[in-house]
Design a protein around this motif. Structure first.
Motif, PDB file in Angstrom:
ATOM      1  N   ASN A 100       1.656  -2.391  -2.835  1.00  0.00           N
ATOM      2  CA  ASN A 100       1.821  -2.270  -1.504  1.00  0.00           C
ATOM      3  C   ASN A 100       3.089  -1.181  -0.923  1.00  0.00           C
ATOM      4  O   ASN A 100       2.833  -0.597   0.096  1.00  0.00           O
ATOM      5  CB  ASN A 100       2.270  -3.573  -0.860  1.00  0.00           C
ATOM      6  CG  ASN A 100       1.207  -4.645  -0.948  1.00  0.00           C
ATOM      7  OD1 ASN A 100      -0.333  -4.386  -0.631  1.00  0.00           O
ATOM      8  ND2 ASN A 100       1.332  -5.717  -1.452  1.00  0.00           N
ATOM      9  N   HIS A 101       4.001  -1.270  -1.823  1.00  0.00           N
ATOM     10  CA  HIS A 101       5.109  -0.223  -1.551  1.00  0.00           C
ATOM     11  C   HIS A 101       5.036   1.087  -2.221  1.00  0.00           C
ATOM     12  O   HIS A 101       5.788   2.062  -1.906  1.00  0.00           O
ATOM     13  CB  HIS A 101       6.409  -0.796  -2.440  1.00  0.00           C
ATOM     14  CG  HIS A 101       6.305  -0.633  -3.881  1.00  0.00           C
ATOM     15  ND1 HIS A 101       5.356  -1.593  -4.577  1.00  0.00           N
ATOM     16  CD2 HIS A 101       7.252  -0.294  -4.369  1.00  0.00           C
ATOM     17  CE1 HIS A 101       5.337  -1.313  -5.904  1.00  0.00           C
ATOM     18  NE2 HIS A 101       6.715  -0.516  -6.086  1.00  0.00           N
ATOM     19  N   VAL A 125       5.981 -12.056  -2.933  1.00  0.00           N
ATOM     20  CA  VAL A 125       5.317 -10.742  -3.468  1.00  0.00           C
ATOM     21  C   VAL A 125       3.949 -11.050  -4.102  1.00  0.00           C
ATOM     22  O   VAL A 125       3.125 -10.424  -3.983  1.00  0.00           O
ATOM     23  CB  VAL A 125       6.036  -9.902  -4.377  1.00  0.00           C
ATOM     24  CG1 VAL A 125       5.430  -8.960  -5.164  1.00  0.00           C
ATOM     25  CG2 VAL A 125       7.171  -9.407  -3.501  1.00  0.00           C
ATOM     26  N   GLN A 154       9.273  -4.417  -3.721  1.00  0.00           N
ATOM     27  CA  GLN A 154       8.525  -5.072  -2.818  1.00  0.00           C
ATOM     28  C   GLN A 154       9.356  -6.379  -2.378  1.00  0.00           C
ATOM     29  O   GLN A 154       9.556  -6.563  -1.123  1.00  0.00           O
ATOM     30  CB  GLN A 154       7.098  -5.633  -3.199  1.00  0.00           C
ATOM     31  CG  GLN A 154       6.155  -4.498  -3.521  1.00  0.00           C
ATOM     32  CD  GLN A 154       4.628  -4.802  -3.702  1.00  0.00           C
ATOM     33  OE1 GLN A 154       4.032  -5.563  -2.978  1.00  0.00           O
ATOM     34  NE2 GLN A 154       4.216  -4.785  -4.912  1.00  0.00           N
TER      35      GLN A 154
END
Lengths: 258, 212, 226
Positions: free
Chosen positions: A94-95, B106, B132
Motif C-alpha cells: 500500500n505504501h 498493517v 506502513q
C-alpha cells in the motif's frame, strides 16, 4: 516425454483433525496452463500455498525443475523467486506506487541495478496495460487495475511457474474481464500457470488441462473437452453442469447487453 | 522583568532537551520491543508483554525515582540524564503498545505478499511492514509525544532546572506566585500546541493517496 | 530477596495507609472529573457559542498543561490572588479538573457517534432537546464510552503520585518517608511500585467486570450508527 517443470508427489496437508488434501500427485509441464476447479473449501488454495512453500505440508514432496524444493535445507526465499503468486485480494504494497510495487522485488530481492530494474518494471507494467498508471498508489486504483499490477509484480521476477489463487473472486463483475484477458495472453505466451478459479469460460478456453478437486482429492483431470463432454465421473459431470448452466446464463446476459 | 523572562525561557530549553532525549530513546526501544513481541518466538513474546505490563502499571514518577537512584548510583549520571533516560524507558512501554497496534493493523497479508515475492522475513519487515506501520502510528504517537512533554515536568522532583523549577524560584524572588506558575503553564501550553500541530502536519504529508 | 520481603512486611501498614489515601484521591478525582467532563462535553456539543468557548477553553487548557503545573498553580499560585486552599483541597481540585478534561474527550467521541440520528428520533416524538439528551442520548453514549473510558481510572490512579510534592500523605509520600528512615530509596520505591501494580491490577479487573456487565446485546462499542 520431457520432465515436468513442476511436480507434487503424495502431497498431504493436515490441520488438526481435518485432512485438507491427501496424496496429491500433480504434474505440470512447461508452458502448460492448468486450471484447478472444485467446490469451495476443498483445499485448492492451500495446495497452491504449499507449492510455493508459504504453508507447511505434512507429507509428500514438491519438485521444481527436477529439484526437490521441499528437501531440508532448501532456501525457501530463493524458491519463491522462481514461483510467482497472485492473490485473491491482490495484496499490493500500500505504501508504494504501482511502479515501485513492481520494482521492489527486482531491487531488494534480485539486487538488480536500479536502471535495469526500472526498465524491466516499465516493461511488465506495459505488458499488463497499466504503464499510464505507474505513479498511482493502490488506494487510487480499481480492483481490476490492482490485480493487474499484482500480476506484473509477480511476472517481473521472471518466475518459472505462476500460481493464481482465485484471482478474480474479489472483483466486481465488470472488472473480471480485464484480468482474465491478461491471464489469457500470458497463457498464449506459453507461461506455465496453475490457476484456481471458478471462471469456467476461462477454464474452457485457456486451460490445457483442467483438474477437478473435491474433498481433498483429485477426482478427475483432463483436457477441457474431455472433462466437459466426456467426464469419467458422475461427480465431475454434476459439478460442471451446475457451473456451466450458470456460465450459459452469463453468456446469454452478455449477449443481451451487447 | 526581562531577566526573569530569560530565566524561565532557559528553563524551556531544558524542558525541550529532556523531551528530545526521552522521546527518541523511547521510540527506538519501544520499536525494538514491539518487533520482538510481534515477530519473536513465544518466550520473547512473553518477556515483551511482561515489560509492557510492568512499566505501564506503575506511575511514571515512581519509575523515575527508582531508575534515577539506580542510574545515578551506579553510573553516576547527572539528574538531567538520569531523569531523561528514565522518562524514555517509561515511554518505551507505551510506544511499544502503539507500534504493536500499528504492526497488527498493517496485517498479515502484506507479509504474505512480501514472502511470496522471495523476500526474507527481515526484508519484509524492513521494506514493507515498517513503512506502513510507522505511518499508521503517527496519530497515537503524537498523543504520546505530548504526554512525554508534559511528563518532563516530573524531573522537577529530581532538581533539574526546567520550567517548573524555575517558576518556583521566580515565585519566591518576585512574590508573584500566580504570575510565575501561570507563565510556566503558558509555556507548556504553547509547547504542547506546537508539537500537536507539527505532528498533524507530518501526518497529513505522509498520508497515502486514495481515490480523489 | 528475603531482605526485601522482610522490608515489605515491616512497612506494609504504612504502605496500606498511603494506598488508602491514593484510592480516595482517585475516586474523588474520578467522580469530580466525570461531572466536569460531562458538563463540558454537553456544553461543547449542545451549548451556545459562549458555553462552547468556555468548555473548549477548559479542555484545551487542562489537557495542554502538565498535572504538576496545574497542582502548583492551584496550591502555590492562587494564594497570590488571595485564594488559599488546603493541600487536600488543592489536590482534589487539580486531579478533578485534570481528569475532567480527559473524560470530556472520551465522552465527546461517544456522543458524536450516537448523536445526530438519535437526536432526530427523540425530537420527532416531541421531546425537547434536553429531554432527548437525558433519556435517549446519554444512556447510550455512556455505555458506548465505557471501554475507552476505562483507561481513565487507571491513568488517574497513576497520576495521583505527584501530589506528594505538596505533602499530601498518599503512597508516594510514604515511599519518601520510608526512604528517609531506612536510607534505602531503591527498596522503598520498589515496594511502592509493587503496591501500585497490585492496585492497577485490581482496578483493571473491576473495570473489565463492569464492561462485561453493562453490555447491551447487539450494540457494539465501535460506534456503529444506531
Amino acid at each position: 516425454m520431457t520432465n515436468p517443470i513442476l511436480e507434487t508427489r503424495n502431497l498431504t496437508k493436515v490441520y488438526g483433525q481435518n485432512t485438507i488434501f491427501k496424496n496429491i500427485d500433480l504434474k505440470v509441464n512447461e508452458g502448460e496452463t492448468i486450471v484447478i476447479i472444485g467446490p469451495s473449501g476443498t483445499g485448492k488454495s492451500t495446495l497452491l500455498r504449499c507449492i510455493n512453500l508459504l504453508t507447511s505440508h505434512d507429507g509428500g514432496q514438491v519438485f521444481l525443475d527436477g529439484n526437490e524444493i521441499t528437501a531440508k535445507g532448501y532456501n525457501e526465499d530463493e524458491v519463491r523467486q522462481q514461483i510467482g503468486m497472485v492473490f485473491q485480494n491482490f495484496l499490493l504494497f500500500n505504501h508504494l506506487t504501482a511502479f515501485d510495487n513492481v520494482m521492489i522485488g527486482l531491487t531488494r530481492v534480485k539486487k538488480m541495478p536500479k536502471e535495469q530494474a526500472k526498465a524491466k518494471a516499465m516493461e511488465e507494467l506495459n505488458r499488463v496495460g497499466l504503464a499510464d498508471r505507474a505513479d498511482h498508489y493502490p488506494g487510487q486504483l480499481s480492483g481490476g487495475q490492482q490485480q493487474r499490477v499484482a500480476i506484473a509484480r509477480a511476472l517481473a521476477m521472471d518466475p518459472r511457474v505462476m500460481l493464481f489463487d482465485e484471482p478474480t473472486s474479489a472483483l466486481d463483475p465488470e472488472l473480471i474481464g480485464e484480468v482474465l484477458g491478461v491471464m489469457a495472453k500470458l497463457a498464449r505466451d506459453r507461461m506455465t500457470m496453475i490457476v484456481v478459479t471458478h471462471e469456467m469460460g476461462f477454464a474452457r478456453e485457456v486451460a490445457d488441462r483442467i483438474v477437478f478437486m473435491e474433498k481433498g482429492n483429485i477426482v478427475e483431470e483432463g483436457t477441457p473437452d474431455d472433462l466437459f463432454y466426456h467426464p469419467k465421473h458422475d461427480r465431475t459431470r454434476e459439478f460442471l453442469w451446475k457451473i456451466t448452466e450458470l456460465y450459459g446464463k452469463k453468456e446469454k446476459e452478455k449477449g443481451d447487453k451487447a | 522583568m526581562s531577566s526573569f523572562f530569560t530565566y524561565i525561557v532557559q528553563g524551556t530549553a531544558i524542558t525541550i532537551a529532556v523531551t528530545l532525549v526521552a522521546l527518541p530513546f523511547g521510540l527506538i526501544w519501544g520499536l525494538l520491543m514491539a518487533l520482538v513481541h510481534t515477530y519473536g518466538g513465544k518466550l520473547l513474546n512473553r518477556v515483551a508483554a511482561a515489560y509492557s505490563l510492568l512499566l505501564r502499571g506503575v506511575p511514571p514518577i515512581v519509575l523515575l525515582f527508582i531508575l534515577y537512584f539506580i542510574l545515578s548510583g551506579s553510573i553516576n549520571l547527572s539528574p538531567f540524564w538520569a531523569g531523561s533516560l528514565s522518562l524514555g524507558i517509561v515511554s518505551s512501554a507505551y510506544q511499544m503498545e502503539i507500534l504493536r497496534g500499528a504492526l497488527l493493523a498493517v496485517g498479515g497479508g502484506q507479509m504474505t505478499a512480501a514472502r511470496a515475492l522471495g523476500m526474507s522475513r527481515l526484508q519484509s519487515i524492513q521494506y514493507i511492514i515498517l513503512p506502513q506501520a510507522l505511518r499508521l502510528a503517527i496519530p497515537p504517537w503524537s498523543n504520546e509525544a505530548s504526554i512525554v512533554l508534559k511528563d518532563s515536568s516530573l524531573v522537577y522532583a529530581l532538581g533539574v532546572p526546567e520550567v517548573l523549577r524555575r517558576a518556583q524560584q521566580l515565585s519566591a524572588t518576585t512574590q508573584q506566585p500566580f504570575l510565575a506558575y501561570g507563565a510556566a503553564a503558558l509555556i507548556y501550553f504553547v509547547l504542547v500546541f506546537a508539537v500537536n500541530r507539527g505532528l498533524d502536519y507530518v501526518s497529513e504529508r505522509t498520508k497515502l493517496p486514495t481515490h480523489p | 530477596m528475603s531482605d526485601f520481603y522482610a522490608f515489605f512486611v515491616r512497612f506494609l501498614p504504612d504502605l496500606l495507609k498511603g494506598a488508602g489515601i491514593t484510592l480516595l484521591l482517585t475516586v474523588q478525582g474520578l467522580v469530580a472529573g466525570f461531572v466536569l467532563g460531562l458538563l463540558a462535553t454537553l456544553a461543547r456539543t449542545y451549548g451556545s457559542k459562549f458555553w462552547r468557548g468556555l468548555a473548549v477553553g477548559y479542555i484545551e487548557l487542562f489537557r495542554g498543561t502538565p498535572l504538576l503545573v496545574q497542582l502548583f498553580l492551584i496550591y502555590y499560585g492562587l494564594p497570590g490572588l488571595g485564594i488559599t486552599l488546603s493541600r487536600e483541597l488543592s489536590a482534589f481540585l487539580a486531579l478533578g479538573l485534570n481528569s475532567g478534561a480527559y473524560q470530556a474527550e472520551y465522552l465527546r467521541g461517544s456522543i458524536l457517534a450516537i448523536g445526530d440520528n438519535q437526536m432526530m428520533a427523540g425530537r420527532s416524538i416531541g421531546m425537547s432537546k434536553w429531554k432527548t439528551i437525558w433519556y435517549v442520548i446519554l444512556p447510550q453514549a455512556l455505555r458506548l464510552a465505557i471501554p475507552a473510558w476505562s483507561n481513565e481510572p487507571v491513568s488517574l490512579l497513576k497520576s495521583t503520585g505527584v501530589v506528594f510534592l505538596i505533602a499530601v500523605p498518599e503512597l508516594m509520600a510514604k515511599a519518601k518517608a520510608i526512604a528517609a528512615r531506612t536510607y534505602d530509596p531503591i527498596g522503598s520505591y520498589l515496594a511502592v511500585a509493587l503496591v501500585y501494580l497490585a492496585m492497577v491490577y485490581l482496578l483493571d479487573a473491576v473495570l473489565r467486570w463492569i464492561e462485561r456487565a453493562s453490555r447491551i446485546p447487539g450494540f457494539e462499542s465501535e460506534g456503529k450508527k444506531a
